[in-house]
Motif scaffolding. Structure first.
Motif: not given
Length: 370
Positions: A169-192
């Motif tokens: 859920r936080w990853a989706k919020r980060c993606l929606e908040a991002a505004s810079r086209d010159d900055q890549a966004k990497f998600a992080i897989v969790q799950g222990g």
């Protein structure tokens, strides 16, 4: 059009190792590759020119630490991390998510945010996914990591699943908040250490179209075999055409074993932290320079190493540590960073030649692990 691309040029014939290049606005990153850690805008004890001379293509900074000191707006006014530090290549910034784990005695996590007490002065710090992205956009890194919820292992299954779901859920919020086209966004897989949760998380994040994917929440005390098991289970669930980053790992053997399972990028404080304490990595294993056996040792750390430290004898390096001279930690940090880059260059060459498994066995024999 995205300013980022990941080009795979070769897959090893007998392992899942991949040879590629991650293209960024500040230049290419050859993969598999290792990123030196510059948590506070500096790779500890090493100048930017010296970092570049080790063969590093990309370095890492930390959102939490830089937001506290000197402050992300100060970094912005100093030209972003690139202008402030003088590093001309790509930079990745961690989101502050690891501090949810490492500062767990002084934080509180809700669905909205993680709240910390600053380790500097005890002041209250509130970090939401949106604020994490805001800070990273001010820092001007090439890659911004999403804010994730890291939990200590072992943990109750319900706790692990709750943190994994919140990370999505936080990853989706980060993606929606991002505004810079010159900055890549990497998600992080969790799950222990639960392979089903890891695959579920990887699958859901993959559907969101991030520029790259990290495997997080490992190297936090679990056995290496468990880390390898989770990495092997997670990588096939991630997009083939995006870089895969194993966060906070590790020793040279961990890098090699993880490359064999499909990982492209790594970071870790080990080369510099160990270097500051007189421990050097070599093809014949670790060298503890403070040991008396090196007092009159005229050989370098490694005969074929081009680094500054290897212009000197082990005996001289030992003397620097015993005498408390700052040059000792600097030189051995440079050697270790150079060694990690040499291991990665060897891995890239071996993948291209379809002999990565043989390369892995050669390294393990030299390190005394077989």
């Amino acid at each position: 059009m995205s300013q980022f691309a990941f080009e795979l040029s070769h897959r090893d014939a007998t392992t899942s190792a991949r040879r590629g290049v991650f293209l960024t606005p500040h230049g290419p990153v050859q993969t598999p590759g290792f990123m030196p850690v510059g948590t506070q805008g500096t790779v500890k004890g090493v100048t930017i020119d010296q970092v570049a001379a080790t063969g590093a293509h990309m370095i890492l900074g930390n959102t939490y630490h830089l937001a506290l000191r000197p402050g992300h707006e100060t970094v912005r006014k100093l030209g972003g991390l690139h202008g402030m530090s003088g590093w001309e290549g790509p930079i990745l910034t961690d989101s502050g998510g690891f501090q949810i784990f490492s500062l767990n005695a002084i934080n509180n996590v809700t669905e909205e945010a993680a709240t910390f007490r600053s380790h500097i002065d005890g002041a209250k710090v509130r970090l939401t996914p949106e604020h994490s992205i805001e800070i990273q956009e001010a820092l001007g890194s090439d890659v911004a990591m999403v804010l994730d919820h890291v939990v200590a292992l072992p943990a109750e299954p319900g706790v692990v699943e709750d943190a994994m779901a919140r990370s999505i859920r936080w990853a989706k919020r980060c993606l929606e908040a991002a505004s810079r086209d010159d900055q890549a966004k990497f998600a992080i897989v969790q799950g222990g250490l639960d392979t089903e949760l890891r695959v579920q998380c990887a699958t859901e994040l993959s559907s969101m179209g991030f520029d790259g994917y990290a495997v997080g929440g490992l190297s936090v005390g679990e056995a290496p075999s468990e880390m390898y098991r989770i990495t092997a289970a997670t990588c096939p669930a991630l997009p083939e055409d995006k870089p895969r980053y194993l966060m906070g790992v590790g020793q040279p053997i961990d890098l090699i074993e993880s490359v064999a399972r499909g990982i492209d990028l790594f970071d870790c404080v080990m080369p510099t932290r160990n270097g500051r304490n007189g421990l050097a990595f070599t093809d014949l294993g670790k060298v503890k320079l403070r040991n008396a056996v090196h007092r009159e040792d005229t050989q370098p750390l490694e005969q074929d190493c081009p680094c500054l430290a290897c212009r000197h004898s082990r005996g001289y390096l030992r003397h620097l540590f015993i005498a408390g001279e700052m040059l000792g930690p600097i030189l051995v940090s440079i050697h270790n960073l150079t060694y990690y880059q040499r291991v990665m260059q060897g891995a890239r060459d071996a993948i291209e030649q379809n002999r990565f498994d043989a390369y892995r066995e050669e390294k393990k024999r030299g390190w005394g692990l077989v």
